[in-house]
Design an enzyme around this catalytic site. Structure first.
Site: not given
Ligand code: ATP
Length: 570
Positions: A250, A252, A257, A302, A341, A416, A422
């Site tokens: 998907e 990102k 979120r 998102e 999503f 996690r 990612k």
């Molecule tokens: P980052 O700073 O990389 O966003 P994070 O710690 O905030 O990291 P991660 O779990 O590492 O969060 O990355 C997932 C985040 O990416 C989710 O919390 C969401 O906000 C965002 N996101 C964007 N697109 C998607 C998607 N298609 N599916 C899931 N999460 C997504």
């Protein structure tokens, strides 16, 4: 339970600077708490009067609290203000001045925890004309019924400045020891907490029904579920080691979120921190009503800011929507699109244990796509070449990167794990990445930075031990604007001693903060270092931005940093 007993616990906790000791004291105390008080005591110990997601605000200003102290002690307001200036803390002011209250007014030790809790809630419900006065009077009554020591903590709870050093995980640890005799059972409590992030409910269920009751805790629409998170890899090739077979890839998106809950009473939107952000997004509420069907559901997506052609805009633009005023004006100024999503619950049935494939199939069935609401772009493939192609396409479309998800995986609330991976532009170019770290201390600024901080001491979160381990001193990248904002932002969390859950090594700060504020830090490398508690340090750390969307316990974990260090081959 008599509130005096709780005040004595708080006094003991305040004196300890060791996380283990704090857990021990807390668990011994919790063992003695009657079942009917356990939820209340769990909230109060965290400085709250409800679970965070309920957004209950006491709305007492320091000025009003001091007025209440004046009234309760019979000492004039000018003298109260003076004591406040001397002590720098409204709680200490109350303690000091109430020692002088006339003994005739004092039905000492008569205040129960239950009454305190109920009256504090009454304060939250007091609105309209004359409400300030009424709130003060409720507070006066509480102060008069308590001991001076109790008054100190009542004032701090009312002002939201009770900093015992305990977090949700600390309370879960202590509950596990108190009620099951084994710290290991915290894992079971944590699993329940991931789908019911409400320490009060967990505590009461455990006290009344034991671990059997905990096992039965399930999704409740309207109460947020801790979000599933993603791991990172350092090369795309490694994805297949973690997720064999078919991959759902998907986009990102670089936005915020959202977890959306619909019940018969309406729709609630929760943020990543599980705060209720429904009021900020009246437009999204409308799109959801028009485009998503179902009697009740929990879905995730998102939210991104878009231009007039529907193209995504930078995260900073979306952040303009984080406001309490002029909301309608900003609905027009910053239009948004919700990219859905996941689906966690639908029409009376939890989908947490269903596969990603099933969850997204169901999601597709209930969403009618529109300009402002749609499903996340995705491809399903087992070919890494195609994954890379999709990634390049997403970068061209100015997305942050891709999320690679295992088709057969459950929704792992609050975890996690390797079922979501990612992959971002930064990883593809060089192995630099950002870290989300918690500010635990600061050093005073000199020269150009005098009057503010010269550098911050930052820590990652050790989710195994529930501690914050220092990893870097951060001075670079702090703009004048941020430097001006930081003292105001951090003042609320300043404490006079090392907070119990913070672990330091050689480098100790000049000012301590209860771990609360999260910052994003870019670093070139991770190196070995005895200066910091983790035994590792960041090289050339640079401040990127504040991560107000994250709680301290959502910071990058010690384990993640150790993994990154090992992968870098050092
Ligand atoms: P980052 O700073 O990389 O966003 P994070 O710690 O905030 O990291 P991660 O779990 O590492 O969060 O990355 C997932 C985040 O990416 C989710 O919390 C969401 O906000 C965002 N996101 C964007 N697109 C998607 C998607 N298609 N599916 C899931 N999460 C997504």
């Amino acid at each position: 339970m008599d509130f005096q007993k709780l005040a004595e616990l708080y006094q003991e906790l305040e004196k300890t600077s060791s996380g283990n000791k704090m857990r021990e004291i807390l668990s011994i105390f919790l063992k003695k708490v009657p079942e009917e008080d356990i939820a209340v005591i769990s909230y109060l110990t965290l400085g709250q009067i409800a679970s965070e997601y309920e957004g209950v605000v006491l709305g007492i200003a320091e000025k009003s609290a001091l007025k209440a102290v004046a009234k309760a002690s019979g000492i004039d307001e000018a003298k109260v203000k003076k004591t406040m200036q001397e002590t720098g803390d409204a709680g200490l002011t109350a303690e000091k001045l109430l020692q002088k209250k006339p003994q005739t007014l004092v039905p000492m030790g008569k205040l129960t925890v239950k009454e305190l809790f109920e009256k504090l809630h009454k304060i939250t419900r007091t609105t309209g004309a004359g409400s300030q006065e009424e709130k003060i009077n409720i507070l006066v009554n509480l102060l008069q019924k308590s001991s001076p020591k109790g008054a100190k903590y009542i004032i701090r709870i009312a002002l939201g400045t009770l900093r015992m050093g305990a977090g949700d995980m600390t309370v879960l640890d202590a509950l596990a020891i108190a009620y099951t005799g084994d710290k290991k059972n915290k894992e079971q409590l944590e699993r329940a907490y991931n789908i019911c992030p409400d320490v009060g409910i967990i505590a009461e269920t455990l006290a009344k029904k034991g671990l059997k009751g905990i096992e039965k805790i399930d999704v409740h629409v309207g109460r947020p579920i801790k979000m599933m998170l993603a791991q990172r890899v350092d090369s795309l090739e490694k994805v297949h080691e973690k997720i064999p077979g078919k991959l759902a890839v998907e986009a990102k998106y670089d936005g915020e979120r959202m977890q959306v809950h619909k019940t018969k009473d309406g729709i609630t939107i929760f943020s990543r921190r599980m705060e209720n952000i429904t009021e900020q997004y009246p437009d999204v509420l409308k799109y959801l009503q028009e485009h998503v069907s179902g009697k009740d559901y929990v879905i995730e997506g998102e939210i991104v800011a878009i231009d007039k052609d529907g193209k995504p805009l930078h995260f900073q633009i979306l952040m303009q929507r984080k406001r309490k005023t002029d909301i309608e004006e900003y609905v027009k100024k910053v239009p948004v699109q919700l990219k859905l999503f996941d689906l966690l619950y639908y029409n009376g049935k939890s989908f947490l244990h269903e596969s990603y494939e099933k969850r997204t199939e169901q999601l597709a069935k209930i969403v009618t796509k529109g300009k402002h609401i749609t499903l996340a772009d995705r491809v399903v493939t087992d070919d890494l070449g195609q994954v890379d192609q999709f990634f390049q396409k997403m970068l061209k479309e100015k997305q942050e990167g891709i999320m690679i998800k295992a088709m057969n995986s459950e929704y792992q609330a609050g975890t996690r794990g390797w079922n979501w991976i990612k992959w971002k532009k930064e990883y593809a170019t060089e192995m630099t990445d950002t870290f989300d770290l918690v500010i635990v201390g600061a050093f005073y600024g000199k020269g150009k930075r005098s009057g503010t901080y010269g550098a911050l001491l930052c820590a990652c979160y050790n989710d195994h031990n529930d501690t914050f381990e220092t990893i870097t001193k951060l001075g670079t990248g702090l703009t004048d604007e941020i430097l001006a904002e930081l003292p105001k932002k951090l003042q609320k969390y300043q404490v006079g001693h090392k907070p119990a859950r913070v672990v330091v090594s050689e480098i100790k700060p000049e000012v301590w903060f209860e771990p609360t504020v999260v910052v994003e830090v870019l670093a070139a490398e991770i190196t070995k270092s005895p200066s910091h508690a983790l035994g590792l340090a960041l090289r050339f750390p640079r401040f990127m931005k504040l991560r107000d969307d994250k709680k301290a316990e959502q910071a990058t974990t010690s384990k993640e940093i150790q993994q990154m260090y090992r992968k870098s081959g050092k």
